[in-house]
Design an enzyme around this catalytic site. Sequence first.
Site, mmCIF file in Angstrom:
data_model
loop_
_atom_site.group_PDB
_atom_site.id
_atom_site.type_symbol
_atom_site.label_atom_id
_atom_site.label_comp_id
_atom_site.label_asym_id
_atom_site.label_seq_id
_atom_site.Cartn_x
_atom_site.Cartn_y
_atom_site.Cartn_z
ATOM 1 N N GLY A 155 24.016 -38.684 -15.914
ATOM 2 C CA GLY A 155 24.373 -39.050 -17.288
ATOM 3 C C GLY A 155 24.422 -40.688 -17.478
ATOM 4 N N GLN B 157 25.059 -48.960 -20.708
ATOM 5 C CA GLN B 157 24.611 -49.171 -19.234
ATOM 6 C C GLN B 157 23.095 -49.439 -19.588
ATOM 7 O OE1 GLN B 157 26.025 -45.193 -17.705
ATOM 8 N NE2 GLN B 157 25.721 -46.513 -15.921
ATOM 9 N N CYS C 110 27.412 -44.268 -9.622
ATOM 10 C CA CYS C 110 27.059 -44.853 -10.997
ATOM 11 C C CYS C 110 25.897 -45.755 -10.823
ATOM 12 C CB CYS C 110 28.096 -45.697 -11.469
ATOM 13 S SG CYS C 110 28.098 -46.490 -13.157
ATOM 14 N N LEU C 111 24.773 -45.633 -11.829
ATOM 15 C CA LEU C 111 23.635 -46.342 -11.968
ATOM 16 C C LEU C 111 23.974 -47.805 -12.265
ATOM 17 C CD1 LEU C 111 21.527 -44.114 -14.414
ATOM 18 C CD2 LEU C 111 21.180 -44.402 -11.884
ATOM 19 N N HIS D 288 33.356 -39.671 -17.042
ATOM 20 C CA HIS D 288 32.764 -40.908 -16.351
ATOM 21 C C HIS D 288 32.066 -41.517 -17.462
ATOM 22 C CE1 HIS D 288 30.781 -43.042 -13.088
ATOM 23 N NE2 HIS D 288 29.901 -43.462 -14.219
ATOM 24 N N GLU D 289 31.293 -41.091 -18.241
ATOM 25 C CA GLU D 289 30.507 -41.585 -19.370
ATOM 26 C C GLU D 289 31.574 -42.399 -20.506
ATOM 27 O OE1 GLU D 289 27.751 -42.842 -18.307
ATOM 28 O OE2 GLU D 289 27.651 -41.059 -16.754
ATOM 29 N N HIS E 52 32.850 -45.429 -19.594
ATOM 30 C CA HIS E 52 31.932 -46.429 -19.854
ATOM 31 C C HIS E 52 32.022 -46.989 -21.457
ATOM 32 C CE1 HIS E 52 29.499 -47.159 -16.485
ATOM 33 N NE2 HIS E 52 29.223 -45.772 -16.086
#
Length: 163
Positions: free
Chosen positions: A44, A49, A88-89, A130-131, A134
């Site tokens: 995701g 991000q 996480c990216l 999680h997203e 963000h």
Amino acid sequence: MRKIVLHPNKILTTPTKKVPYIDDEVIELLDDMYQVIKAKDAIGLAANQIGVSKSVIVIELDEESGLFEMINPEIVAKKGTSIDVEGCLSFPDIYGTVERSEEVTMRYVDREGYEMEVDATGYLARAFQHEMEHLRGELFTDNIIDFIKPENLDKYMEEHGYD
């Protein structure tokens, strides 16, 4: 392809803005976000991000669950709890266990402008949460219970029944 914003960067800790209407720019953003998760072999991505302060997330856990393109998403119900590993990216090589709700109901607008609702359990529910963090400007690292070193990640995954 758009670049991933890495921590520390103020956009990651700033709540995103609601999308007032869907236009070509939003459609292009969705397409770009999908391209990023495919290229990075990720599950995701939130728009902030990649440096865009809009309330948009894209998630594709696997082919079975399909692709979720969510504009102005919100969690409308939660149930249960589970602890599992996340990465996480925007935080390369940082992994850890995080407690989240086991089930969530999400409400969002899709790329066609339709209001949608989906129930999710397990890792899909985890990815949604999680997203969503963000989009609120929150960091998953603030919720890590136990950090897992990158060199120990495969061992952790094997011990916990992941393929």
